[in-house]
Design an enzyme around this catalytic site. Structure first.
Site, PDB file in Angstrom:
ATOM      1  N   ASP A   1       0.851  -1.187   0.000  1.00  0.00           N
ATOM      2  CA  ASP A   1       0.000   0.000   0.000  1.00  0.00           C
ATOM      3  C   ASP A   1       0.892   1.245   0.000  1.00  0.00           C
ATOM      4  O   ASP A   1       1.885   1.312   0.726  1.00  0.00           O
ATOM      5  CB  ASP A   1      -0.925   0.005   1.227  1.00  0.00           C
ATOM      6  CG  ASP A   1      -2.058   0.995   1.075  1.00  0.00           C
ATOM      7  OD1 ASP A   1      -3.212   0.560   0.903  1.00  0.00           O
ATOM      8  OD2 ASP A   1      -1.788   2.227   1.117  1.00  0.00           O
ATOM      9  N   ILE A   2       0.531   2.229  -0.808  1.00  0.00           N
ATOM     10  CA  ILE A   2       1.352   3.438  -0.951  1.00  0.00           C
ATOM     11  C   ILE A   2       1.343   4.283   0.332  1.00  0.00           C
ATOM     12  O   ILE A   2       2.247   5.094   0.546  1.00  0.00           O
ATOM     13  CB  ILE A   2       0.866   4.265  -2.167  1.00  0.00           C
ATOM     14  CG1 ILE A   2       1.963   5.177  -2.682  1.00  0.00           C
ATOM     15  CG2 ILE A   2      -0.397   5.039  -1.846  1.00  0.00           C
ATOM     16  CD1 ILE A   2       1.646   5.793  -4.038  1.00  0.00           C
TER      17      ILE A   2
ATOM     18  N   ASN B   1     -12.946  -3.142   2.078  1.00  0.00           N
ATOM     19  CA  ASN B   1     -13.888  -2.028   2.161  1.00  0.00           C
ATOM     20  C   ASN B   1     -14.761  -2.060   0.907  1.00  0.00           C
ATOM     21  O   ASN B   1     -14.247  -2.138  -0.213  1.00  0.00           O
ATOM     22  CB  ASN B   1     -13.133  -0.698   2.249  1.00  0.00           C
ATOM     23  CG  ASN B   1     -12.298  -0.598   3.505  1.00  0.00           C
ATOM     24  OD1 ASN B   1     -12.618  -1.191   4.530  1.00  0.00           O
ATOM     25  ND2 ASN B   1     -11.203   0.139   3.431  1.00  0.00           N
TER      26      ASN B   1
ATOM     27  N   GLY C   1     -15.642   3.404   3.265  1.00  0.00           N
ATOM     28  CA  GLY C   1     -14.264   3.859   3.131  1.00  0.00           C
ATOM     29  C   GLY C   1     -13.570   3.412   1.869  1.00  0.00           C
ATOM     30  O   GLY C   1     -12.365   3.645   1.719  1.00  0.00           O
ATOM     31  N   GLN C   2     -14.305   2.763   0.949  1.00  0.00           N
ATOM     32  CA  GLN C   2     -13.653   2.374  -0.305  1.00  0.00           C
ATOM     33  C   GLN C   2     -13.378   3.613  -1.137  1.00  0.00           C
ATOM     34  O   GLN C   2     -14.284   4.429  -1.376  1.00  0.00           O
ATOM     35  CB  GLN C   2     -14.530   1.384  -1.094  1.00  0.00           C
ATOM     36  CG  GLN C   2     -13.810   0.822  -2.322  1.00  0.00           C
ATOM     37  CD  GLN C   2     -14.638  -0.214  -3.089  1.00  0.00           C
ATOM     38  OE1 GLN C   2     -15.797  -0.474  -2.762  1.00  0.00           O
ATOM     39  NE2 GLN C   2     -14.030  -0.787  -4.114  1.00  0.00           N
TER      40      GLN C   2
ATOM     41  N   HIS D   1     -10.153  -4.989  -3.914  1.00  0.00           N
ATOM     42  CA  HIS D   1      -8.853  -5.210  -3.265  1.00  0.00           C
ATOM     43  C   HIS D   1      -9.061  -5.581  -1.811  1.00  0.00           C
ATOM     44  O   HIS D   1      -9.927  -5.038  -1.139  1.00  0.00           O
ATOM     45  CB  HIS D   1      -7.957  -3.968  -3.366  1.00  0.00           C
ATOM     46  CG  HIS D   1      -8.582  -2.719  -2.819  1.00  0.00           C
ATOM     47  ND1 HIS D   1      -9.475  -1.971  -3.546  1.00  0.00           N
ATOM     48  CD2 HIS D   1      -8.458  -2.104  -1.621  1.00  0.00           C
ATOM     49  CE1 HIS D   1      -9.875  -0.943  -2.821  1.00  0.00           C
ATOM     50  NE2 HIS D   1      -9.276  -0.996  -1.637  1.00  0.00           N
TER      51      HIS D   1
ATOM     52  N   HIS E   1      -7.159  -5.639   1.893  1.00  0.00           N
ATOM     53  CA  HIS E   1      -6.016  -5.110   2.650  1.00  0.00           C
ATOM     54  C   HIS E   1      -5.543  -6.192   3.617  1.00  0.00           C
ATOM     55  O   HIS E   1      -6.339  -6.671   4.439  1.00  0.00           O
ATOM     56  CB  HIS E   1      -6.444  -3.929   3.526  1.00  0.00           C
ATOM     57  CG  HIS E   1      -6.943  -2.728   2.809  1.00  0.00           C
ATOM     58  ND1 HIS E   1      -6.218  -1.565   2.708  1.00  0.00           N
ATOM     59  CD2 HIS E   1      -8.121  -2.481   2.181  1.00  0.00           C
ATOM     60  CE1 HIS E   1      -6.927  -0.655   2.058  1.00  0.00           C
ATOM     61  NE2 HIS E   1      -8.088  -1.184   1.726  1.00  0.00           N
TER      62      HIS E   1
END
Ligand code: 5GP
Ligand code: ZN
Length: 112
Positions: free
Chosen positions: A30-31, A85, A91-92, A98, A100
């Site tokens: 994750d960035i 999400n 919160g998507q 994807h 997490h």
């Protein structure tokens, strides 16, 4: 989808720190990590969220969960979250399915 950031990562059009991949799935860091371990696992084909992925391509969903589980075993001490999400109110923010993988405790040996 041409304007989807995760499709661009799959296509190699924008860079990502790739962790692992499988037939149908890709995992990358994750960035903006919110835990010491924070890895995203995505289907290589575009689906808006995990529910749509499950409906359209169950084999790809199983592949994604298996890849995520393998990564969690390799990168955590065995305690982790694997969350999807789904929908803006949840919160998507990226509308390409994807999961997490997050954990407070990286695995001590074997790198992280
Ligand atoms: P969501 O909020 O949709 O469940 O999660 C989207 C996640 O994607 C966020 O944790 C965010 O940091 C991450 N993200 C967004 N854009 C990029 C990107 O270009 N590269 C990477 N590696 N992660 C991204
Ligand atoms: Zn996409």
């Amino acid at each position: 989808m041409s304007d989807c950031v995760f499709c661009k990562i799959v296509a190699g059009e924008i860079p990502a720190t790739v962790i692992d991949s499988s037939e149908h799935s890709l995992a990358f860091a994750d960035i903006s990590p919110r835990q010491p371990v924070h890895i995203l696992v995505i289907p290589k084909s575009h689906h808006a969220n995990v529910a749509e992925l499950a409906a359209a391509d169950p084999e790809a969903l199983v592949d994604l969960v298996q890849l995520g589980s393998r990564i969690a075993a390799e990168h955590t001490n065995g305690s982790f979250r694997f969350t999807f999400n789904t929908g803006a109110d949840a919160g998507q923010t990226v509308f390409h399915a994807h999961g997490h993988i997050t954990a407070r405790t990286p695995k001590e040996s074997g790198g992280n």
